[in-house]
Design a protein around this motif. Structure first.
Motif, short mmCIF file in Angstrom:
data_model
loop_
_atom_site.label_atom_id
_atom_site.label_comp_id
_atom_site.label_asym_id
_atom_site.label_seq_id
_atom_site.Cartn_x
_atom_site.Cartn_y
_atom_site.Cartn_z
N UNK A 323 46.99 47.57 48.59
CA UNK A 323 46.28 46.84 49.65
C UNK A 323 47.15 46.58 50.87
N UNK A 324 48.39 47.01 50.85
CA UNK A 324 49.33 46.72 51.93
C UNK A 324 50.18 47.96 52.17
N UNK A 325 51.36 47.78 52.68
CA UNK A 325 52.21 48.91 53.04
C UNK A 325 53.13 49.36 51.90
N UNK A 326 52.95 48.83 50.72
CA UNK A 326 53.85 49.14 49.60
C UNK A 326 53.87 50.65 49.32
N UNK A 327 55.06 51.22 49.40
CA UNK A 327 55.18 52.68 49.30
C UNK A 327 55.85 53.15 48.02
N UNK A 328 56.54 52.25 47.33
CA UNK A 328 57.32 52.67 46.17
C UNK A 328 56.63 52.20 44.89
N UNK A 329 55.60 52.93 44.50
CA UNK A 329 54.85 52.66 43.27
C UNK A 329 55.56 53.40 42.15
N UNK A 330 55.83 52.72 41.05
CA UNK A 330 56.75 53.26 40.06
C UNK A 330 56.14 53.60 38.71
N UNK A 331 55.21 52.80 38.22
CA UNK A 331 54.70 53.01 36.87
C UNK A 331 53.38 52.25 36.70
N UNK A 332 52.62 52.59 35.66
CA UNK A 332 51.36 51.91 35.42
C UNK A 332 51.03 51.91 33.93
N UNK A 333 50.20 50.98 33.52
CA UNK A 333 49.74 50.92 32.13
C UNK A 333 48.38 50.24 32.09
N UNK A 334 47.64 50.49 31.02
CA UNK A 334 46.38 49.79 30.79
C UNK A 334 46.66 48.55 29.94
N UNK A 335 46.04 47.43 30.32
CA UNK A 335 46.25 46.19 29.59
C UNK A 335 45.01 45.33 29.59
N UNK A 336 45.15 44.14 29.01
CA UNK A 336 44.02 43.27 28.81
C UNK A 336 43.38 43.57 27.46
#
Length: 380
Positions: A323-336
């Protein structure tokens, strides 16, 4: 402590697709993530969901901290670490605390840790080693800035697959290892040294062996839901590739289509799942339908994203935007509890030197995506 933004995401109602085909799975092709923890990690990475504790766990590699977000009460905790924790695995059955002199009887903070220089069972909660460093060749002979990097437990739960990062050193290559527990027999002697006083004891030890001899930056380690396909990226190539995976022996081979009965391999093009035109592939996870969700690292070159990729044809089915200028996305997971929220780690490392303004870089983001993930395997 109440986290109102997190509560809204947890309670959000979404329309779930009932389709069994990858292309019709997702309700929206473009989504937007929301900042849920403004933690400013130097290099947030390795995010996992602990379904027993209902917590999101991740590491700040360069910040040498371990983070947890409790999805029940919204509290965010950090623990200082003795060195860089590059990736980690939850355990199926942690060792009994009395075996390690732990007086408080707790072993829930024990993880298989891929430190900068090797593998070890370590109690992060109590800052206590629970094993020696794993046996095998030196996984990081160059020392820092090279180190271990991305890792994940394989579908059998018997092995932790983890590879290195070359520290941007020209000409330096790393390796990908499999780390597992082996049982070794040792002989102890009584005071008299007679055969009757000798006893055979079984001792469990960690050992790592080489899977890939040469790689620059290991990322995107994940597996298809049936465990038969192994995904991997050498980030500078911009490609995510796949291999056939043998769960019994913990080995992989050149990818071939399961319905191809006449050939054991296919052309190199079928080995490549996708090649990014923008950014490079960082960490990935797989949803219950087998789609790959890949964090795209852009390193200051504009807002980044997570792409949902159909591994059959490389088609991008969905894009989760920052939603902003964040450019360094590193990893992801499913949770909840329903495994339907995508949690995304980011990094702020290096941005100040580049003169980039990304106020939320290093934070943890989340979005409810309308598709369910897979439970993370635990190391046995």
């Amino acid at each position: 402590m109440r986290n109102e933004v997190l509560s809204q995401i947890l309670n959000e109602k979404v329309l779930y697709s009932t389709s069994t085909t990858n292309t019709e799975l997702l309700p929206k092709s473009i989504m937007e993530a929301t900042l849920v923890v403004d933690c400013h990690c130097e290099l947030g990475e390795g995010v996992l969901y602990d379904d027993i504790q209902n917590c999101i766990l991740w590491t700040d590699i360069d910040g040498k901290q371990f983070h947890s977000l409790d999805l029940t009460d919204g509290s965010h905790r950090t623990k200082d670490l003795p060195k860089m924790l590059c990736s980690f695995a939850m355990l199926q059955q942690p060792p009994h605390p009395e075996e390690h002199g732990n007086d408080n009887g707790s072993n829930c903070g024990v993880y298989l840790c891929a430190w900068e220089d090797g593998f070890q069972l370590y109690d992060i909660e109590n800052s206590q080693a629970w094993s020696e460093m794993s046996m095998g060749e030196n996984p990081n002979p160059m020392n820092l800035p090279s180190r271990l990097n991305d890792g994940r437990v394989d579908p059998s739960g018997k092995r932790f697959i983890c590879g290195g990062y070359n520290g941007d050193i020209d000409g330096c290559t790393m390796k990908v290892f499999k780390c597992e527990i082996i049982t070794a027999e040792t002989t102890t002697h009584g005071s008299g040294g007679t055969k009757k006083q000798q006893q055979q004891q079984q001792q469990q030890q960690l050992r790592h062996d080489v899977l890939v001899d040469s790689i620059t930056v290991t990322n995107s380690i994940c597996f298809s839901p049936n465990g038969k396909t192994f995904y991997l990226a050498d980030s500078p190539t911009k490609e995510i590739v796949r291999y056939n995976y043998d769960m019994v022996n913990g080995t992989f081979s050149t990818f071939f289509k399961e319905d191809d009965a006449t050939s054991s391999s296919s052309s190199s093009s079928s080995r490549v799942v996708c090649k990014h035109d923008v950014g490079v592939p960082d960490g990935s996870c797989v949803d219950s339908q087998g789609n790959i969700w890949n964090a795209v690292w852009r390193g200051g070159d504009g807002p980044s994203m997570v792409k949902c990729i159909n591994p059959v044809n490389g088609e991008v089915l969905c894009t989760v935007r920052m939603p902003d200028s964040t450019s360094q996305v590193t990893c992801c997971c499913f949770g909840g509890k329903d495994l339907d929220i995508l949690f995304i780690t980011t990094a702020k490392i290096g941005l100040e030197n580049q003169g980039k303004e990304e106020p939320n870089a290093g934070g943890l983001y989340a979005v409810k995506v309308g598709v369910k993930g897979c439970l993370e395997k635990r190391f046995e």
